[in-house]
Design a protein around this motif. Sequence first.
Motif, PDB file in Angstrom:
ATOM      1  N   PRO A 235       0.821  -1.210   0.000  1.00  0.00           N
ATOM      2  CA  PRO A 235       0.000   0.000   0.000  1.00  0.00           C
ATOM      3  C   PRO A 235       0.857   1.263   0.000  1.00  0.00           C
ATOM      4  O   PRO A 235       1.864   1.348   0.709  1.00  0.00           O
ATOM      5  CB  PRO A 235      -0.816  -0.132   1.289  1.00  0.00           C
ATOM      6  N   ALA A 236       0.453   2.241  -0.795  1.00  0.00           N
ATOM      7  CA  ALA A 236       1.239   3.473  -0.943  1.00  0.00           C
ATOM      8  C   ALA A 236       1.257   4.294   0.332  1.00  0.00           C
ATOM      9  O   ALA A 236       2.224   5.014   0.591  1.00  0.00           O
ATOM     10  CB  ALA A 236       0.678   4.297  -2.096  1.00  0.00           C
ATOM     11  N   PHE A 237       0.192   4.187   1.139  1.00  0.00           N
ATOM     12  CA  PHE A 237       0.105   4.960   2.366  1.00  0.00           C
ATOM     13  C   PHE A 237      -0.030   4.012   3.548  1.00  0.00           C
ATOM     14  O   PHE A 237      -0.259   2.813   3.382  1.00  0.00           O
ATOM     15  CB  PHE A 237      -1.072   5.940   2.307  1.00  0.00           C
ATOM     16  N   ALA A 238       0.109   4.558   4.743  1.00  0.00           N
ATOM     17  CA  ALA A 238       0.095   3.741   5.946  1.00  0.00           C
ATOM     18  C   ALA A 238      -1.242   3.012   6.113  1.00  0.00           C
ATOM     19  O   ALA A 238      -2.309   3.573   5.859  1.00  0.00           O
ATOM     20  CB  ALA A 238       0.378   4.600   7.172  1.00  0.00           C
ATOM     21  N   VAL A 239      -1.166   1.765   6.553  1.00  0.00           N
ATOM     22  CA  VAL A 239      -2.352   0.946   6.805  1.00  0.00           C
ATOM     23  C   VAL A 239      -2.747   1.106   8.271  1.00  0.00           C
ATOM     24  O   VAL A 239      -1.892   0.993   9.156  1.00  0.00           O
ATOM     25  CB  VAL A 239      -2.064  -0.537   6.496  1.00  0.00           C
ATOM     26  N   PRO A 240      -4.018   1.410   8.584  1.00  0.00           N
ATOM     27  CA  PRO A 240      -4.426   1.570   9.990  1.00  0.00           C
ATOM     28  C   PRO A 240      -4.218   0.274  10.765  1.00  0.00           C
ATOM     29  O   PRO A 240      -4.466  -0.820  10.269  1.00  0.00           O
ATOM     30  CB  PRO A 240      -5.916   1.933   9.897  1.00  0.00           C
ATOM     31  N   GLN A 241      -3.752   0.411  11.986  1.00  0.00           N
ATOM     32  CA  GLN A 241      -3.537  -0.738  12.852  1.00  0.00           C
ATOM     33  C   GLN A 241      -4.860  -1.470  13.096  1.00  0.00           C
ATOM     34  O   GLN A 241      -5.877  -0.861  13.380  1.00  0.00           O
ATOM     35  CB  GLN A 241      -2.922  -0.289  14.173  1.00  0.00           C
ATOM     36  N   GLY A 242      -4.832  -2.789  12.953  1.00  0.00           N
ATOM     37  CA  GLY A 242      -6.021  -3.599  13.143  1.00  0.00           C
ATOM     38  C   GLY A 242      -6.744  -3.941  11.859  1.00  0.00           C
ATOM     39  O   GLY A 242      -7.631  -4.791  11.859  1.00  0.00           O
ATOM     40  N   SER A 243      -6.396  -3.294  10.746  1.00  0.00           N
ATOM     41  CA  SER A 243      -7.034  -3.587   9.462  1.00  0.00           C
ATOM     42  C   SER A 243      -6.218  -4.635   8.704  1.00  0.00           C
ATOM     43  O   SER A 243      -5.263  -5.206   9.239  1.00  0.00           O
ATOM     44  CB  SER A 243      -7.169  -2.311   8.633  1.00  0.00           C
ATOM     45  N   SER A 244      -6.587  -4.889   7.460  1.00  0.00           N
ATOM     46  CA  SER A 244      -5.888  -5.875   6.628  1.00  0.00           C
ATOM     47  C   SER A 244      -5.021  -5.166   5.592  1.00  0.00           C
ATOM     48  O   SER A 244      -5.380  -4.091   5.096  1.00  0.00           O
ATOM     49  CB  SER A 244      -6.885  -6.798   5.928  1.00  0.00           C
ATOM     50  N   ALA A 245      -3.889  -5.762   5.268  1.00  0.00           N
ATOM     51  CA  ALA A 245      -2.981  -5.235   4.246  1.00  0.00           C
ATOM     52  C   ALA A 245      -2.798  -6.306   3.174  1.00  0.00           C
ATOM     53  O   ALA A 245      -2.555  -7.478   3.496  1.00  0.00           O
ATOM     54  CB  ALA A 245      -1.638  -4.866   4.855  1.00  0.00           C
ATOM     55  N   VAL A 246      -2.935  -5.908   1.906  1.00  0.00           N
ATOM     56  CA  VAL A 246      -2.789  -6.826   0.781  1.00  0.00           C
ATOM     57  C   VAL A 246      -1.478  -6.504   0.065  1.00  0.00           C
ATOM     58  O   VAL A 246      -1.285  -5.397  -0.431  1.00  0.00           O
ATOM     59  CB  VAL A 246      -3.973  -6.720  -0.202  1.00  0.00           C
ATOM     60  N   LEU A 247      -0.577  -7.481   0.036  1.00  0.00           N
ATOM     61  CA  LEU A 247       0.691  -7.363  -0.675  1.00  0.00           C
ATOM     62  C   LEU A 247       0.587  -8.159  -1.970  1.00  0.00           C
ATOM     63  O   LEU A 247      -0.038  -9.215  -2.019  1.00  0.00           O
ATOM     64  CB  LEU A 247       1.848  -7.890   0.173  1.00  0.00           C
ATOM     65  N   SER A 248       1.230  -7.642  -3.028  1.00  0.00           N
ATOM     66  CA  SER A 248       1.118  -8.286  -4.333  1.00  0.00           C
ATOM     67  C   SER A 248       2.491  -8.448  -4.961  1.00  0.00           C
ATOM     68  O   SER A 248       3.267  -7.483  -5.040  1.00  0.00           O
ATOM     69  CB  SER A 248       0.214  -7.457  -5.255  1.00  0.00           C
ATOM     70  N   ILE A 280       0.369 -12.525  -7.653  1.00  0.00           N
ATOM     71  CA  ILE A 280       0.191 -13.460  -6.541  1.00  0.00           C
ATOM     72  C   ILE A 280       0.145 -12.615  -5.265  1.00  0.00           C
ATOM     73  O   ILE A 280       1.087 -11.868  -4.970  1.00  0.00           O
ATOM     74  CB  ILE A 280       1.312 -14.501  -6.475  1.00  0.00           C
ATOM     75  N   LYS A 281      -0.958 -12.727  -4.525  1.00  0.00           N
ATOM     76  CA  LYS A 281      -1.196 -11.822  -3.403  1.00  0.00           C
ATOM     77  C   LYS A 281      -1.034 -12.524  -2.067  1.00  0.00           C
ATOM     78  O   LYS A 281      -1.248 -13.733  -1.933  1.00  0.00           O
ATOM     79  CB  LYS A 281      -2.603 -11.215  -3.513  1.00  0.00           C
ATOM     80  N   LEU A 282      -0.664 -11.722  -1.087  1.00  0.00           N
ATOM     81  CA  LEU A 282      -0.558 -12.169   0.301  1.00  0.00           C
ATOM     82  C   LEU A 282      -1.317 -11.171   1.166  1.00  0.00           C
ATOM     83  O   LEU A 282      -1.041  -9.973   1.138  1.00  0.00           O
ATOM     84  CB  LEU A 282       0.907 -12.240   0.742  1.00  0.00           C
ATOM     85  N   THR A 283      -2.295 -11.663   1.950  1.00  0.00           N
ATOM     86  CA  THR A 283      -3.110 -10.808   2.818  1.00  0.00           C
ATOM     87  C   THR A 283      -2.675 -10.975   4.264  1.00  0.00           C
ATOM     88  O   THR A 283      -2.600 -12.098   4.769  1.00  0.00           O
ATOM     89  CB  THR A 283      -4.604 -11.147   2.681  1.00  0.00           C
ATOM     90  N   ILE A 284      -2.387  -9.866   4.901  1.00  0.00           N
ATOM     91  CA  ILE A 284      -2.036  -9.858   6.325  1.00  0.00           C
ATOM     92  C   ILE A 284      -3.222  -9.290   7.079  1.00  0.00           C
ATOM     93  O   ILE A 284      -3.566  -8.111   6.920  1.00  0.00           O
ATOM     94  CB  ILE A 284      -0.771  -9.030   6.594  1.00  0.00           C
ATOM     95  N   ALA A 285      -3.876 -10.120   7.882  1.00  0.00           N
ATOM     96  CA  ALA A 285      -5.046  -9.684   8.637  1.00  0.00           C
ATOM     97  C   ALA A 285      -4.618  -9.093   9.978  1.00  0.00           C
ATOM     98  O   ALA A 285      -3.632  -9.520  10.582  1.00  0.00           O
ATOM     99  CB  ALA A 285      -5.993 -10.856   8.852  1.00  0.00           C
ATOM    100  N   ASN A 286      -5.368  -8.103  10.434  1.00  0.00           N
ATOM    101  CA  ASN A 286      -5.153  -7.495  11.745  1.00  0.00           C
ATOM    102  C   ASN A 286      -3.694  -7.050  11.914  1.00  0.00           C
ATOM    103  O   ASN A 286      -2.970  -7.522  12.797  1.00  0.00           O
ATOM    104  CB  ASN A 286      -5.540  -8.478  12.856  1.00  0.00           C
ATOM    105  N   VAL A 287      -3.258  -6.140  11.068  1.00  0.00           N
ATOM    106  CA  VAL A 287      -1.863  -5.709  11.096  1.00  0.00           C
ATOM    107  C   VAL A 287      -1.554  -4.933  12.372  1.00  0.00           C
ATOM    108  O   VAL A 287      -2.410  -4.255  12.944  1.00  0.00           O
ATOM    109  CB  VAL A 287      -1.529  -4.841   9.866  1.00  0.00           C
ATOM    110  N   THR A 288      -0.336  -5.073  12.835  1.00  0.00           N
ATOM    111  CA  THR A 288       0.180  -4.338  13.989  1.00  0.00           C
ATOM    112  C   THR A 288       1.499  -3.695  13.587  1.00  0.00           C
ATOM    113  O   THR A 288       1.994  -3.881  12.471  1.00  0.00           O
ATOM    114  CB  THR A 288       0.411  -5.271  15.189  1.00  0.00           C
ATOM    115  N   GLU A 289       2.077  -2.950  14.516  1.00  0.00           N
ATOM    116  CA  GLU A 289       3.357  -2.305  14.223  1.00  0.00           C
ATOM    117  C   GLU A 289       4.455  -3.331  13.977  1.00  0.00           C
ATOM    118  O   GLU A 289       5.470  -3.019  13.343  1.00  0.00           O
ATOM    119  CB  GLU A 289       3.747  -1.380  15.369  1.00  0.00           C
ATOM    120  N   ALA A 290       4.262  -4.564  14.460  1.00  0.00           N
ATOM    121  CA  ALA A 290       5.262  -5.602  14.234  1.00  0.00           C
ATOM    122  C   ALA A 290       5.348  -5.995  12.765  1.00  0.00           C
ATOM    123  O   ALA A 290       6.365  -6.536  12.320  1.00  0.00           O
ATOM    124  CB  ALA A 290       4.937  -6.835  15.084  1.00  0.00           C
TER     125      ALA A 290
END
Length: 400
Positions: A235-248, A280-290
């Motif tokens: 994602p081009a901008f910061a992802v809110p903590q607790g949401s999902s991030a999709v990497l491609s 090929i995508k990878l979804t990270i659910a419930n993202v944290t600062e880690a």
Amino acid sequence: MNIILMSSLFGVAAFVLPATASKEDLKVSVSVWPPGSEVFLEECVLLQCTVASNSTFVWRYRWFRHKPDTVQKTQENPRHMVSGGSYSITAVTWEDAGSYWCRAERSDSNGTVVLLSGPTTLSVSELLLPSLTLTPSTRHMFIGDTFTIRCPEPQTSSSSWVLRQTSPSHGTRTYDSKTAACSPLEGSIGAARSGTCVLSAARRHAGLYWCEDAEGRSKAVHITVSSGPVIMRTPAFAVPQGSSAVLSCHYWRGNHTKSTFFRNGIEMCTTSSSSPGRDIKLTIANVTEAHQGFYKCASQDRKLESAESWLSVRRHSLSADLSAGSNPGYWIGSCVCILFILVAIWLIHYFKYKMIYTQSCWTPSGEESPATALPATKQDVTEVQWDLSWMEMSNLLSHT
């Protein structure tokens, strides 16, 4: 051997060892993109070291933070990248505030010239105004990919946003939303929204983008344009903590079914796709600062590997609450909650006080309880001894 010290009004110093016969006016300076000393959280910033001289010498550059000496160099920070005279910061944080220096050196048969710039101080703040919109939301593009950039809505009917870009040669091009012309960026205007600039990615479109108006500017985003073989899209901008991030993991060509993902150089997992393709995508659910860090991907045989791409995670901040407070419903709900909490606290204290008062002052029947005699206890030995001593002393006093 002579040592010459030259200084300018801008705090620029040059040390020449030894003195040469050249009379060129040597100056070194640091420019900041986007211009200004104030930078915003989570945006991208570029510092450029430039030597103004009449010669075509090749300069070597070194960067410093906080102190312009050989001990305190640029910090070991993966978000801080140095490439010659360019110093880029990805996803600015509070820790990036401070002073920056650059030093330019060159050597020839006449000696060595060392130029030290004056300090460039950056202050970091949090931007509450709307920022630009990038679609798709990724900083990495292939040549020929279509992407759109949209500036925020103007604050007033008379004002307009200007979209600015620094090209790879560090020139600046602009797009004026008032004239609805994207010609300097060689793109087209979206039919539905006049403030949207639609571009077909080319080498010239790489660089920093931000929007400006009379009130200020938006956050800056850095876009890279590649010709393959694979790029990592975060994602081009910061992802809110607790949401999902999709990497491609996006391939230039061919059909791929598996990709291996890495974070900060360490292998995470291998992801499969149900159907062969370029993504090929990878979804990270419930993202944290880690989960924050640099990500890259590679093909199944590890022959194709992308460059790293930063994933930024936005922690919850008070500013978001303050900006949400502009909504009338927010204030009504907040007042109701505060009133409920105050009533609950009053009730708790009231019943607690009543219970303590009842147990200490009232009897179950409301009448006074009869007094009961204390049980007799055996006199302590020390008390007896003390009494005897006191009696003996009394007798002595009486005889005197």
